[in-house]
Scaffold this active site. Structure first.
Site, PDB file in Angstrom:
ATOM      1  N   SER A 152     -23.674  42.819 -32.064  1.00  0.00           N
ATOM      2  CA  SER A 152     -24.800  42.827 -33.547  1.00  0.00           C
ATOM      3  C   SER A 152     -25.360  41.029 -33.799  1.00  0.00           C
ATOM      4  CB  SER A 152     -23.807  42.787 -35.378  1.00  0.00           C
ATOM      5  OG  SER A 152     -23.279  44.012 -35.248  1.00  0.00           O
ATOM      6  N   HIS A 157     -14.364  39.168 -34.999  1.00  0.00           N
ATOM      7  CA  HIS A 157     -14.826  40.577 -35.472  1.00  0.00           C
ATOM      8  C   HIS A 157     -13.495  41.128 -35.847  1.00  0.00           C
ATOM      9  CE1 HIS A 157     -17.287  40.816 -32.154  1.00  0.00           C
ATOM     10  NE2 HIS A 157     -16.896  41.250 -31.368  1.00  0.00           N
TER      11      HIS A 157
END
Length: 292
Positions: free
Chosen positions: A47, A101
């Protein structure tokens, strides 16, 4: 559908890489001591993590900006849950920058006092899927799934590293009031990098001159990063990344999913994700050539 244990293990409902983290180590993160000056960059994989790692390093480290220091991103903005280099995070000088994450519920408890800062970058999930699929081919730590359709079904079911995209994004957004958090979208960073850098500086309380801001923006462009050995992840060991199968930093575009997905696959994706995505506050841009 279940991923092979060789590649992923579950800890409190979330998928991790087995030989890079352990349940024992993850247990310690709940009470990881947080300093007010800490900055956590949180993302779902693929991302814009490395891009934003690089931007944070450029903002905080003059030596990175002016090229006098050759410290790579893994030392500048190390991974909290994947301490690949066995760094001593406790004695690290402030301000400490970390990448992660982790889902919101596995973040260190100390982050909830709302003094340390969290930057959360979200990207449209079709591009995340396309990037993830390519990454699975270069990573020696992930199971390579040749068939894109099969990979997509795993992604839609959350049977991949970091589990379900929707759960990750929803979780952090729904619990935003528990944290001192700034949300950025990958697409807004692509469209107007300077505005995003200024937004970051403002949130982080970093006062840079206009010249310094311009230097950050210039060095954080995709092509500059791809050529920068400190930022392009070519320093990652061969037992983690197979560099012969392609660069870690591949395209860095918006809309690449259109080169991968059939119309039927795109409709299938929407049928699973669209309803929950509509409740999210983010206006996703699906193609850089179209306004969101």
């Amino acid at each position: 559908m279940e991923p092979a244990e060789k590649y992923l293990f579950t800890y409190k409902g979330f998928y991790f890489q087995p030989d890079m983290a352990s349940a024992e180590y993850l247990d310690t993160l709940e009470d990881f001591e947080i300093r007010d000056s800490d900055v956590f960059l949180v993302t779902y994989p693929k991302s814009g993590t490395i891009w934003t790692q690089n931007i944070l390093s450029l903002i905080y480290h003059e030596g990175h900006r002016d090229g006098t220091e050759k410290v790579d991103l893994l030392d500048r903005v190390p991974w909290l849950e994947y301490n690949i280099r066995n760094a001593d995070y406790i004695s690290r000088p402030s301000p400490r920058l970390f990448a992660s994450h982790l889902p919101y519920y596995l973040a260190p408890k100390g982050l909830r006092n709302r003094r340390a800062k969290v930057v959360y970058v979200v990207r449209n999930p079709k591009d995340v899927l396309a990037s993830y699929y390519h990454f699975s081919k270069t990573s020696r730590k992930l199971e390579e799934v040749e068939d894109f359709g099969i990979f997509m079904e795993r992604f839609l079911a959350g049977k991949v590293l970091a589990s379900l995209w929707l759960d990750h994004v929803e979780g952090w957004y729904t619990h935003k009031d528990d944290f001192n958090i700034l949300f950025l979208t990958y697409e807004e960073m692509k469209k107007d990098l300077k505005s995003s850098v200024l937004k970051l500086c403002n949130f982080l309380g970093k006062r840079l001159t206009e010249k310094e801001v311009d230097a950050v923006v210039d060095q954080a462009t995709f092509n500059k990063m791809k050529a920068d050995p400190r930022a392009n992840y070519e320093f990652m060991p061969l037992d983690i990344l197979d560099h012969s199968k392609g660069p870690f930093l591949r395209k860095g575009t918006v809309g690449d999913w259109k080169n991968m997905m059939t119309v039927a696959q795109s409709e299938r994706f929407d049928s699973v994700f669209k309803k929950r995505m509509e409740k999210l506050p983010f206006k996703f841009c699906w193609d850089i050539n179209e306004e969101s």
